[in-house]
Enzyme design. Structure first.
Site, PDB file in Angstrom:
ATOM      1  N   TRP A  41       0.872  -1.185   0.000  1.00  0.00           N
ATOM      2  CA  TRP A  41       0.000   0.000   0.000  1.00  0.00           C
ATOM      3  C   TRP A  41       0.906   1.231   0.000  1.00  0.00           C
ATOM      4  O   TRP A  41       1.590   1.502   0.997  1.00  0.00           O
ATOM      5  CB  TRP A  41      -0.888  -0.028   1.247  1.00  0.00           C
ATOM      6  CG  TRP A  41      -1.700   1.179   1.616  1.00  0.00           C
ATOM      7  CD1 TRP A  41      -1.688   1.816   2.825  1.00  0.00           C
ATOM      8  CD2 TRP A  41      -2.714   1.852   0.847  1.00  0.00           C
ATOM      9  NE1 TRP A  41      -2.592   2.841   2.842  1.00  0.00           N
ATOM     10  CE2 TRP A  41      -3.239   2.893   1.646  1.00  0.00           C
ATOM     11  CE3 TRP A  41      -3.216   1.678  -0.455  1.00  0.00           C
ATOM     12  CZ2 TRP A  41      -4.238   3.751   1.191  1.00  0.00           C
ATOM     13  CZ3 TRP A  41      -4.214   2.536  -0.907  1.00  0.00           C
ATOM     14  CH2 TRP A  41      -4.705   3.552  -0.086  1.00  0.00           C
ATOM     15  N   SER A  43       0.987   4.300   0.747  1.00  0.00           N
ATOM     16  CA  SER A  43       0.086   5.095   1.585  1.00  0.00           C
ATOM     17  C   SER A  43       0.449   6.574   1.585  1.00  0.00           C
ATOM     18  O   SER A  43       1.597   6.939   1.854  1.00  0.00           O
ATOM     19  CB  SER A  43       0.186   4.546   3.015  1.00  0.00           C
ATOM     20  OG  SER A  43      -0.209   5.508   3.976  1.00  0.00           O
ATOM     21  N   GLY A  44      -0.529   7.413   1.347  1.00  0.00           N
ATOM     22  CA  GLY A  44      -0.307   8.853   1.430  1.00  0.00           C
ATOM     23  C   GLY A  44      -0.013   9.285   2.856  1.00  0.00           C
ATOM     24  O   GLY A  44       0.813  10.167   3.103  1.00  0.00           O
ATOM     25  N   ASP A  55      -1.011  14.603   6.605  1.00  0.00           N
ATOM     26  CA  ASP A  55      -1.610  14.004   5.404  1.00  0.00           C
ATOM     27  C   ASP A  55      -2.817  14.846   4.976  1.00  0.00           C
ATOM     28  O   ASP A  55      -3.969  14.442   5.135  1.00  0.00           O
ATOM     29  CB  ASP A  55      -2.011  12.561   5.743  1.00  0.00           C
ATOM     30  CG  ASP A  55      -2.628  11.819   4.579  1.00  0.00           C
ATOM     31  OD1 ASP A  55      -2.392  12.214   3.422  1.00  0.00           O
ATOM     32  OD2 ASP A  55      -3.346  10.826   4.842  1.00  0.00           O
ATOM     33  N   ASP A  82      -2.109   4.936  -3.337  1.00  0.00           N
ATOM     34  CA  ASP A  82      -3.092   5.836  -2.725  1.00  0.00           C
ATOM     35  C   ASP A  82      -2.937   7.190  -3.423  1.00  0.00           C
ATOM     36  O   ASP A  82      -1.989   7.911  -3.143  1.00  0.00           O
ATOM     37  CB  ASP A  82      -2.748   5.942  -1.235  1.00  0.00           C
ATOM     38  CG  ASP A  82      -3.627   6.915  -0.476  1.00  0.00           C
ATOM     39  OD1 ASP A  82      -4.619   7.396  -1.053  1.00  0.00           O
ATOM     40  OD2 ASP A  82      -3.309   7.182   0.703  1.00  0.00           O
ATOM     41  N   ARG A 156     -12.952   4.952  -3.391  1.00  0.00           N
ATOM     42  CA  ARG A 156     -13.007   4.993  -1.915  1.00  0.00           C
ATOM     43  C   ARG A 156     -14.128   5.907  -1.453  1.00  0.00           C
ATOM     44  O   ARG A 156     -14.177   7.082  -1.825  1.00  0.00           O
ATOM     45  CB  ARG A 156     -11.660   5.463  -1.395  1.00  0.00           C
ATOM     46  CG  ARG A 156     -11.631   5.852   0.068  1.00  0.00           C
ATOM     47  CD  ARG A 156     -10.197   5.956   0.515  1.00  0.00           C
ATOM     48  NE  ARG A 156     -10.028   6.677   1.755  1.00  0.00           N
ATOM     49  CZ  ARG A 156      -8.850   6.852   2.350  1.00  0.00           C
ATOM     50  NH1 ARG A 156      -7.762   6.340   1.807  1.00  0.00           N
ATOM     51  NH2 ARG A 156      -8.768   7.526   3.477  1.00  0.00           N
TER      52      ARG A 156
END
Ligand code: SPV
Ligand code: MG
Length: 291
Positions: A41, A43-44, A55, A82, A156
């Site tokens: 992932w 991920s941000g 974030d 992401d 999402r």
């Protein structure tokens, strides 16, 4: 180092559940692979945190892209990128999806928040959602932009995070499925799985669900699989949290003891880092080519 592992599309279309672990740099991506997860992932949250930033859309698309490319370079696992809100409207989404696919991602996750977004798990966060038709257009744009049909577009839904309730979450999920999304990520920050399990029970769509159970850790893999509708479980931030845990503990011990003598027993030896850096390969190259 691409495409040596089982594709995400393969896992999901055979009714499996991919286990996906967060990473924020090439080293953590490598450790995700060695541990045995199915995918990474990108991920941000993790990448922002690794840069010491919140974030909240501070990190640019190209920073994320470069970081993902570096991870793809050091790992053969599929990468779920992401891409937050897609960095703008449908025009931006098309560009973003093309760039991430070309850089080696196997999937992107696009959330239905307004840009700039605010991280989902923060208490009292400003959670502005896009109108459903606007985000539906963005998902359609993303689907139109991919070139490999196995590249997954994951929509999402942030309605539960924004406190809009299950009915709106389902309405959004249906709209994004109709737009061509391959999977629906439904996020929740409730501290029990109730909210998510109610959504899953009611979900009658034909695409599988993705969950990120950070806030409700009672949701084990076995419990998630038992629902029969979850195609991907993302461990959203456990690489950066593990890294911070390790550094805080070791740094405190060195300060307290005034040296590194005892801490040596608790951290990996330098030889382990050499292994992860492929120093053996460097030695082979030296032997063969240095004259
Ligand atoms: C991330 O890891 O960047 C996510 C998951 O988007 S969360 O931080 O829980 O929103
Ligand atoms: Mg994120």
């Amino acid at each position: 180092m691409r495409n040596t592992s089982k594709s995400l599309r393969e896992i999901i279309s055979s009714g499996g559940m991919a286990r996906v672990m967060a990473a924020h740099d090439p080293m953590s991506a490598r450790l995700v692979e060695e541990a045995g997860f199915d995918a990474i992932w990108a991920s941000g949250f993790e990448f922002s945190a690794a840069l010491g930033l919140a974030d909240v859309s501070l990190v640019s698309m190209t920073q994320h892209l470069d970081n993902m490319r570096r991870m793809a370079d050091r790992s053969s696992l599929p990468i779920v990128a992401d891409i937050d809100t897609g960095y703008g409207n449908a025009v931006n989404v098309i560009h973003t999806v093309k760039q991430f696919e070309a850089a080696g991602a196997s999937a992107v996750v696009i959330e239905d928040k307004a840009f700039p977004k605010v991280t989902s798990l923060i208490a009292g966060g400003r959670q502005d959602l896009l109108p459903i038709p606007e985000n539906q257009g963005k998902i359609e744009a993303a689907v139109s932009a991919r070139s490999d049909p196995d590249f997954l577009i994951i929509a999402r839904v942030e309605a539960l995070i924004a406190g809009r309730g299950e009915a709106e979450a389902l309405e959004r999920a249906r709209a994004y499925e109709a737009a061509g999304a391959d999977m629906i990520l439904i996020h929740s920050k409730q501290e029990t799985p109730d909210e998510i399990e109610s959504f899953i029970a009611t979900w009658s769509g034909s695409v599988p669900i993705v969950i990120v159970p950070t806030a409700y850790p009672q949701m084990t893999e076995a419990r998630a699989r038992a629902h029969g509708k979850i195609g991907m479980l993302i461990y959203g931030n456990h690489a950066i949290r593990a890294a911070v845990t390790g550094m805080q503990k070791v740094f405190a011990q060195i300060i307290a003891e005034g040296g590194i003598e005892t801490v040596n027993e608790e951290i990996v030896p330098v030889s382990e880092i050499f292994r992860l850096q492929d120093m053996d390969e460097v030695k082979r190259i030296e032997k063969r080519f240095l004259r």
